[in-house]
Design a protein around this motif. Structure first.
Motif, short mmCIF file in Angstrom:
data_model
loop_
_atom_site.label_atom_id
_atom_site.label_comp_id
_atom_site.label_asym_id
_atom_site.label_seq_id
_atom_site.Cartn_x
_atom_site.Cartn_y
_atom_site.Cartn_z
N ARG A 297 -6.94 0.48 3.91
CA ARG A 297 -6.39 1.30 2.83
C ARG A 297 -5.37 2.28 3.38
NH1 ARG A 297 -11.37 3.78 0.35
NH2 ARG A 297 -12.16 1.68 0.69
N LEU B 156 0.85 -1.20 0.00
CA LEU B 156 0.00 0.00 0.00
C LEU B 156 0.88 1.25 0.00
CD1 LEU B 156 -2.72 -0.97 2.67
CD2 LEU B 156 -2.97 -0.99 0.19
N PHE C 296 -5.73 0.40 -6.36
CA PHE C 296 -5.91 -0.67 -5.39
C PHE C 296 -4.84 -1.73 -5.52
CE2 PHE C 296 -8.10 -1.97 -9.21
CZ PHE C 296 -7.78 -3.31 -9.33
N TYR D 174 -6.59 1.40 -1.91
CA TYR D 174 -7.38 0.50 -1.08
C TYR D 174 -7.03 -0.93 -1.39
CZ TYR D 174 -10.37 0.78 -5.24
OH TYR D 174 -10.84 0.79 -6.53
N ARG E 105 -15.88 4.47 3.28
CA ARG E 105 -15.37 4.04 1.96
C ARG E 105 -16.07 4.80 0.85
NH1 ARG E 105 -17.21 -1.91 3.70
NH2 ARG E 105 -16.31 -1.06 5.58
N THR F 144 -14.26 -4.21 -1.17
CA THR F 144 -13.25 -3.57 -0.34
C THR F 144 -13.86 -3.22 1.00
OG1 THR F 144 -13.87 -1.42 -1.20
CG2 THR F 144 -12.00 -2.48 -2.23
N ARG G 270 -8.15 -4.61 -2.13
CA ARG G 270 -9.32 -5.30 -2.62
C ARG G 270 -9.22 -6.80 -2.35
NH1 ARG G 270 -11.38 -4.03 -8.53
NH2 ARG G 270 -10.74 -6.10 -9.17
N GLN H 99 -6.79 7.43 -7.18
CA GLN H 99 -7.06 6.24 -6.39
C GLN H 99 -6.67 4.97 -7.16
OE1 GLN H 99 -10.71 6.13 -4.28
NE2 GLN H 99 -10.71 8.33 -3.91
#
Ligand code: UDP
Ligand code: MG
Length: 312
Positions: free
Chosen positions: A158, A106, A191, A118, A179, A154, A120, A189
């Protein structure tokens, strides 16, 4: 100012706090970051708070906020976010369903210029088929009726940048659906994917009651579609009744007999009654949330904390 703040909502997690702390700390050391862990004790009735206080005693990077009672997961995360000082903030569950080691990935994506990364879920283990089904169903309905696109599969696990945290602090809404709010805020953004494990120990703090409430918060905060249900159903029912009127008149005038019977009357009354009650209920859900906002009570009450006021 720290490199990274980690916000951890805690509700009866006494068996998880020790191992979680070890894994988080190892990850921070691997990444070589200055960090703070903000544990928010959401009215636990077990030894969670004592354990967090002991950690705070030996590690000055451990902060805690102790609520006066259980205010709920989203509010606990919000309280943590209100106090973070890091350039970036990670939100993570205390039960290690969100693997702390994933923070490395992350953080990597965050350093690549993303404001929100985020996590997933690829698979979910150890959760009942009913929970997986209802969650899957809910997120797909939600994505159909909302204007912001809220990513499916999700949770709140995050990393978000300080910019996003600041934007969240300026959203005073009472029924939190973080979220969704984070999607609404925008910025860049992305993931990463991971396999969700079983809860390490203890049991879930999310009862079905809390889950339904949370789902309704999500829908009412991000869609007005249900409010249109009454008018849509109104048109449909009017259409059906028009056809039925023609049918009744035809029977009476051409065939010379009437539609008779208790059954048809009861069906019609219950049908209309049901739709009216559902429409009223939908309005009630929105109204009760407006009521919560209008009262403008504080979101949470803090009993104790080792974070000085000035940092907020
Ligand atoms: N939690 C909380 N307040 C609550 C319920 C849960 O702070 O009222 C915390 C809990 O300690 C955990 C996280 O929120 O860190 C996620 O909760 P849980 O694992 O019980 O939910 P699930 O993973 O079963 O959806
Ligand atoms: Mg969990």
């Amino acid at each position: 100012m720290k490199d990274l703040s980690v916000v951890i909502p805690v509700f009866n997690e006494e068996l998880n706090i020790g191992p979680l702390y070890q894994r988080l700390k190892a990850t921070m050391e691997k990444l070589d970051l200055s960090y703070e862990f903000i544990f928010v004790n959401d009215g636990s009735s077990d030894k969670s708070l004592e354990l967090v206080k002991m950690l705070a005693f030996t590690d000055k990077n451990v902060k805690y906020i102790d609520f006066s009672r259980n205010f709920g997961h989203q509010i606990a995360v919000t309280a943590g976010l209100d106090k973070t000082t890091g350039d970036a903030v990670v939100i993570i569950d205390a039960d290690m369903q969100d693997p702390p080691e994933l923070i490395e990935q992350l953080y990597h994506e965050y350093r690549n210029g993303n404001d929100v990364v985020y996590a997933r879920r690829r698979h979910r283990q150890g959760e009942t088929a009913l929970k997986k089904f209802t969650a899957g169903f809910f997120y797909r309905i939600l994505s159909k009726i909302t204007t912001v696109s809220i990513p499916v599969d999700t949770g709140d696990f995050r990393i978000i940048s300080h910019k996003v945290v600041k934007a969240l602090r300026n959203m005073p809404e009472h029924n939190k659906f973080l979220r969704g709010q984070i999607s609404w805020i925008g910025f860049k953004q992305t993931f990463v994917e991971y396999d969700r494990n079983e809860r390490a120990a203890g049991k879930t703090g999310y009862t079905y009651r809390k889950m339904i409430r949370f789902a309704l918060d999500g829908i009412t905060s991000f869609s007005n579609f249900p409010l249109k249900f009454a008018s849509i159903m109104g048109f449909i029912v009017s259409g059906i009744s028009f056809i039925l009127i023609l049918f009744a008149l035809y029977k009476r005038l051409i065939n010379g007999d009437t539609v008779k019977g208790w059954t048809s009357t009861v069906i019609i009354v219950l049908f209309i009654g049901g739709i009216q009650l559902i429409s009223l209920g939908i309005m009630g859900e929105y109204l009760s949330r407006i009521n919560d906002s209008v009262k403008n009570r504080p979101l949470y009450i803090v009993r104790d904390s080792n974070i000085e006021e000035s940092t907020s």
